[in-house]
Design a protein around this motif. Structure first.
Motif, PDB file in Angstrom:
ATOM      1  N   ALA A  84       0.841  -1.199   0.000  1.00 24.63           N
ATOM      2  CA  ALA A  84       0.000   0.000   0.000  1.00 24.63           C
ATOM      3  C   ALA A  84       0.874   1.246   0.000  1.00 24.63           C
ATOM      4  CB  ALA A  84      -0.922   0.007   1.214  1.00 24.63           C
ATOM      5  N   VAL A  85       2.136   1.084   0.409  1.00 27.00           N
ATOM      6  CA  VAL A  85       3.119   2.162   0.382  1.00 27.00           C
ATOM      7  C   VAL A  85       4.348   1.660  -0.375  1.00 27.00           C
ATOM      8  CG1 VAL A  85       4.654   3.630   1.744  1.00 27.00           C
ATOM      9  CG2 VAL A  85       2.334   3.149   2.559  1.00 27.00           C
ATOM     10  N   ALA A  86       4.640   2.252  -1.514  1.00 28.72           N
ATOM     11  CA  ALA A  86       5.839   1.869  -2.275  1.00 28.72           C
ATOM     12  C   ALA A  86       7.046   2.521  -1.621  1.00 28.72           C
ATOM     13  CB  ALA A  86       5.712   2.297  -3.731  1.00 28.72           C
ATOM     14  N   CYS A  87       7.865   1.736  -0.965  1.00 25.38           N
ATOM     15  CA  CYS A  87       9.009   2.285  -0.239  1.00 25.38           C
ATOM     16  C   CYS A  87      10.286   2.250  -1.068  1.00 25.38           C
ATOM     17  CB  CYS A  87       9.217   1.515   1.058  1.00 25.38           C
ATOM     18  SG  CYS A  87      10.562   2.165   2.069  1.00 25.38           S
ATOM     19  N   ARG A  88      10.518   1.146  -1.795  1.00 24.33           N
ATOM     20  CA  ARG A  88      11.718   1.026  -2.631  1.00 24.33           C
ATOM     21  C   ARG A  88      11.335   0.565  -4.031  1.00 24.33           C
ATOM     22  NH1 ARG A  88      14.237  -1.127   2.305  1.00 24.33           N
ATOM     23  NH2 ARG A  88      15.633   0.519   3.081  1.00 24.33           N
ATOM     24  N   ILE A  89      11.940   1.197  -5.020  1.00 29.66           N
ATOM     25  CA  ILE A  89      11.768   0.798  -6.420  1.00 29.66           C
ATOM     26  C   ILE A  89      13.143   0.463  -6.977  1.00 29.66           C
ATOM     27  CG2 ILE A  89      11.036   1.535  -8.719  1.00 29.66           C
ATOM     28  CD1 ILE A  89       8.915   3.257  -7.433  1.00 29.66           C
ATOM     29  N   ASN A  90      13.267  -0.773  -7.439  1.00 26.41           N
ATOM     30  CA  ASN A  90      14.577  -1.280  -7.875  1.00 26.41           C
ATOM     31  C   ASN A  90      15.642  -1.057  -6.800  1.00 26.41           C
ATOM     32  OD1 ASN A  90      13.723  -2.372 -10.244  1.00 26.41           O
ATOM     33  ND2 ASN A  90      14.855  -1.004 -11.590  1.00 26.41           N
ATOM     34  N   GLY A  91      15.232  -1.285  -5.548  1.00 25.15           N
ATOM     35  CA  GLY A  91      16.165  -1.211  -4.427  1.00 25.15           C
ATOM     36  C   GLY A  91      16.484   0.187  -3.934  1.00 25.15           C
ATOM     37  N   LYS A  92      15.826   1.206  -4.463  1.00 21.59           N
ATOM     38  CA  LYS A  92      16.108   2.595  -4.066  1.00 21.59           C
ATOM     39  C   LYS A  92      14.876   3.264  -3.471  1.00 21.59           C
ATOM     40  CE  LYS A  92      19.724   3.203  -7.544  1.00 21.59           C
ATOM     41  NZ  LYS A  92      20.839   3.374  -6.601  1.00 21.59           N
ATOM     42  N   PRO A  93      15.051   4.085  -2.408  1.00 24.36           N
ATOM     43  CA  PRO A  93      16.310   4.441  -1.745  1.00 24.36           C
ATOM     44  C   PRO A  93      16.805   3.314  -0.843  1.00 24.36           C
ATOM     45  CG  PRO A  93      14.485   5.407  -0.568  1.00 24.36           C
ATOM     46  CD  PRO A  93      13.892   4.752  -1.784  1.00 24.36           C
ATOM     47  N   GLY A  94      18.071   3.360  -0.494  1.00 23.70           N
ATOM     48  CA  GLY A  94      18.655   2.363   0.384  1.00 23.70           C
ATOM     49  C   GLY A  94      18.261   2.590   1.829  1.00 23.70           C
ATOM     50  N   PRO A  95      18.600   1.639   2.704  1.00 26.44           N
ATOM     51  CA  PRO A  95      18.248   1.767   4.124  1.00 26.44           C
ATOM     52  C   PRO A  95      18.881   2.961   4.816  1.00 26.44           C
ATOM     53  CG  PRO A  95      19.761  -0.076   3.745  1.00 26.44           C
ATOM     54  CD  PRO A  95      19.304   0.385   2.408  1.00 26.44           C
ATOM     55  N   ASP A  96      19.924   3.551   4.235  1.00 20.03           N
ATOM     56  CA  ASP A  96      20.522   4.741   4.830  1.00 20.03           C
ATOM     57  C   ASP A  96      19.620   5.962   4.669  1.00 20.03           C
ATOM     58  OD1 ASP A  96      21.034   4.454   2.063  1.00 20.03           O
ATOM     59  OD2 ASP A  96      22.527   6.062   2.148  1.00 20.03           O
ATOM     60  N   VAL A  97      18.683   5.885   3.702  1.00 22.02           N
ATOM     61  CA  VAL A  97      17.745   6.989   3.470  1.00 22.02           C
ATOM     62  C   VAL A  97      16.377   6.682   4.071  1.00 22.02           C
ATOM     63  CG1 VAL A  97      16.554   8.358   1.699  1.00 22.02           C
ATOM     64  CG2 VAL A  97      18.943   7.671   1.361  1.00 22.02           C
ATOM     65  N   GLU A  98      15.921   5.433   3.906  1.00 22.19           N
ATOM     66  CA  GLU A  98      14.584   5.064   4.364  1.00 22.19           C
ATOM     67  C   GLU A  98      14.602   3.629   4.911  1.00 22.19           C
ATOM     68  OE1 GLU A  98      11.229   4.789   5.730  1.00 22.19           O
ATOM     69  OE2 GLU A  98      11.573   6.718   4.730  1.00 22.19           O
ATOM     70  N   SER A  99      14.105   3.450   6.121  1.00 25.77           N
ATOM     71  CA  SER A  99      14.109   2.131   6.755  1.00 25.77           C
ATOM     72  C   SER A  99      12.981   1.234   6.261  1.00 25.77           C
ATOM     73  CB  SER A  99      13.984   2.284   8.274  1.00 25.77           C
ATOM     74  OG  SER A  99      12.710   2.814   8.614  1.00 25.77           O
ATOM     75  N   CYS A 100      11.917   1.833   5.706  1.00 25.38           N
ATOM     76  CA  CYS A 100      10.733   1.106   5.222  1.00 25.38           C
ATOM     77  C   CYS A 100       9.978   0.410   6.360  1.00 25.38           C
ATOM     78  CB  CYS A 100      11.107   0.082   4.147  1.00 25.38           C
ATOM     79  SG  CYS A 100      11.676   0.819   2.612  1.00 25.38           S
ATOM     80  N   ALA A 101      10.095   0.937   7.570  1.00 21.08           N
ATOM     81  CA  ALA A 101       9.378   0.348   8.699  1.00 21.08           C
ATOM     82  C   ALA A 101       7.895   0.722   8.671  1.00 21.08           C
ATOM     83  CB  ALA A 101      10.006   0.797  10.010  1.00 21.08           C
ATOM     84  N   GLY A 102       7.600   1.971   8.322  1.00 18.88           N
ATOM     85  CA  GLY A 102       6.209   2.436   8.282  1.00 18.88           C
ATOM     86  C   GLY A 102       6.006   3.375   7.108  1.00 18.88           C
ATOM     87  N   MET A 103       5.394   4.514   7.347  1.00 17.74           N
ATOM     88  CA  MET A 103       5.222   5.513   6.290  1.00 17.74           C
ATOM     89  C   MET A 103       6.567   6.168   5.990  1.00 17.74           C
ATOM     90  SD  MET A 103       2.144   5.582   5.185  1.00 17.74           S
ATOM     91  CE  MET A 103       2.078   7.159   4.334  1.00 17.74           C
ATOM     92  N   PRO A 104       6.830   6.472   4.715  1.00 18.54           N
ATOM     93  CA  PRO A 104       8.101   7.131   4.371  1.00 18.54           C
ATOM     94  C   PRO A 104       8.184   8.521   4.977  1.00 18.54           C
ATOM     95  CG  PRO A 104       7.024   6.211   2.422  1.00 18.54           C
ATOM     96  CD  PRO A 104       6.030   6.158   3.528  1.00 18.54           C
ATOM     97  N   SER A 105       9.395   9.025   5.029  1.00 12.18           N
ATOM     98  CA  SER A 105       9.621  10.379   5.538  1.00 12.18           C
ATOM     99  C   SER A 105       8.964  11.398   4.606  1.00 12.18           C
ATOM    100  CB  SER A 105      11.126  10.652   5.615  1.00 12.18           C
ATOM    101  OG  SER A 105      11.375  12.024   5.799  1.00 12.18           O
ATOM    102  N   ALA A 106       8.495  12.502   5.167  1.00 15.50           N
ATOM    103  CA  ALA A 106       7.878  13.565   4.367  1.00 15.50           C
ATOM    104  C   ALA A 106       8.892  14.303   3.510  1.00 15.50           C
ATOM    105  CB  ALA A 106       7.162  14.546   5.286  1.00 15.50           C
ATOM    106  N   THR A 107      10.162  14.025   3.718  1.00 17.12           N
ATOM    107  CA  THR A 107      11.205  14.681   2.925  1.00 17.12           C
ATOM    108  C   THR A 107      12.052  13.668   2.133  1.00 17.12           C
ATOM    109  OG1 THR A 107      12.668  14.686   4.863  1.00 17.12           O
ATOM    110  CG2 THR A 107      11.361  16.671   4.456  1.00 17.12           C
ATOM    111  N   ALA A 108      11.514  12.464   1.987  1.00 14.26           N
ATOM    112  CA  ALA A 108      12.201  11.441   1.170  1.00 14.26           C
ATOM    113  C   ALA A 108      11.210  10.327   0.866  1.00 14.26           C
ATOM    114  CB  ALA A 108      13.428  10.896   1.899  1.00 14.26           C
ATOM    115  N   TYR A 109      10.544  10.425  -0.286  1.00 16.46           N
ATOM    116  CA  TYR A 109       9.497   9.443  -0.602  1.00 16.46           C
ATOM    117  C   TYR A 109       9.283   9.370  -2.120  1.00 16.46           C
ATOM    118  CZ  TYR A 109       6.677  13.656  -1.222  1.00 16.46           C
ATOM    119  OH  TYR A 109       6.218  14.873  -1.649  1.00 16.46           O
ATOM    120  N   TRP A 110       8.569   8.331  -2.560  1.00 19.88           N
ATOM    121  CA  TRP A 110       8.200   8.184  -3.969  1.00 19.88           C
ATOM    122  C   TRP A 110       6.855   8.851  -4.217  1.00 19.88           C
ATOM    123  CZ3 TRP A 110      11.307   6.774  -7.731  1.00 19.88           C
ATOM    124  CH2 TRP A 110      12.425   5.980  -7.448  1.00 19.88           C
ATOM    125  N   SER A 111       6.812   9.791  -5.149  1.00 18.59           N
ATOM    126  CA  SER A 111       5.541  10.397  -5.560  1.00 18.59           C
ATOM    127  C   SER A 111       5.018   9.637  -6.782  1.00 18.59           C
ATOM    128  CB  SER A 111       5.721  11.882  -5.879  1.00 18.59           C
ATOM    129  OG  SER A 111       6.650  12.077  -6.936  1.00 18.59           O
TER     130      SER A 111
END
Length: 206
Positions: A84-111
């Motif tokens: 329901a939330v696309a966190c990584r596409i083709n492995g990006k962003p990496g865990p150093d940017v987004e942990s993918c635990a819940g909702m993405p950060s408001a300053t680092a996400y896929w639109s």
């Protein structure tokens, strides 16, 4: 008995030389879809790199996530909300940017965006797991890294334009192409058949 077995082998070899291999099943391909061939998926990685990705998802994908997958693009959801939330596409962003635990950060996400062929990108008002791509349309993803949560994301840098079709090569004139497949098949039959006859005669002589 021996002659009949050799005849069966010859027939199989001849059929293989004429028919060739079976075509592969439809799958995602590079570049925009031809008209009526499917939904074009554009992924703009932004400052994550590499260059934007454009692939064709054949047919009519059920939703935005299915379009990504049908185009051959890997997508991973969050641990809490799944796809329901696309966190990584083709492995990006990496865990150093987004942990993918819940909702993405408001300053680092896929639109997520939509467009018709030749139109303009429009931000989706619906999640990718429920939004249904328009037949022949464009699905867009752009990695957003705004300075604040109030900044609006920017659309993919690739315009939703279908590439011009490459003219098909002119058909060869009748009789201009030498039938190598038939010739090779005939040679195989003669060689194998001749070997079978030699073996059969030797056994009879014994």
């Amino acid at each position: 008995m021996i002659a009949s077995r050799f005849a069966a082998v010859c027939a199989l070899l001849f059929a293989a030389s004429v028919t060739g291999a079976a075509p592969a099943a439809a799958q995602g391909t590079d570049g925009a879809c031809a008209e009526g061939a499917g939904v074009t998926v554009v992924v703009d990685f932004g400052d994550l790199g590499p260059q934007p990705l454009v692939r064709c998802a054949p047919g009519t994908p059920a939703n935005g996530i299915a379009a990504l997958q049908a185009a051959g693009i890997d997508v991973a959801g969050s641990q809490k909300y799944g796809l329901a939330v696309a966190c990584r596409i083709n492995g990006k962003p990496g865990p150093d940017v987004e942990s993918c635990a819940g909702m993405p950060s408001a300053t680092a996400y896929w639109s997520y965006w939509h467009a018709t062929a030749g139109g303009t990108w429009t931000s989706s008002q619906e999640g990718a797991q429920t939004a249904k791509p328009a037949p022949g349309g464009f699905e867009g993803w752009a990695f957003a890294r705004p300075k604040s949560a109030n900044d609006l994301p920017t659309p993919p840098r690739v315009a939703p334009v279908r590439q011009a079709a490459t003219p098909a090569p002119a058909p060869a004139e009748e009789g201009s192409s030498f039938p190598w497949g038939l010739v090779i098949g005939a040679v195989v039959i003669v060689v194998v058949g001749g070997a079978g006859l030699v073996v059969a005669r030797r056994r009879r002589a014994q």
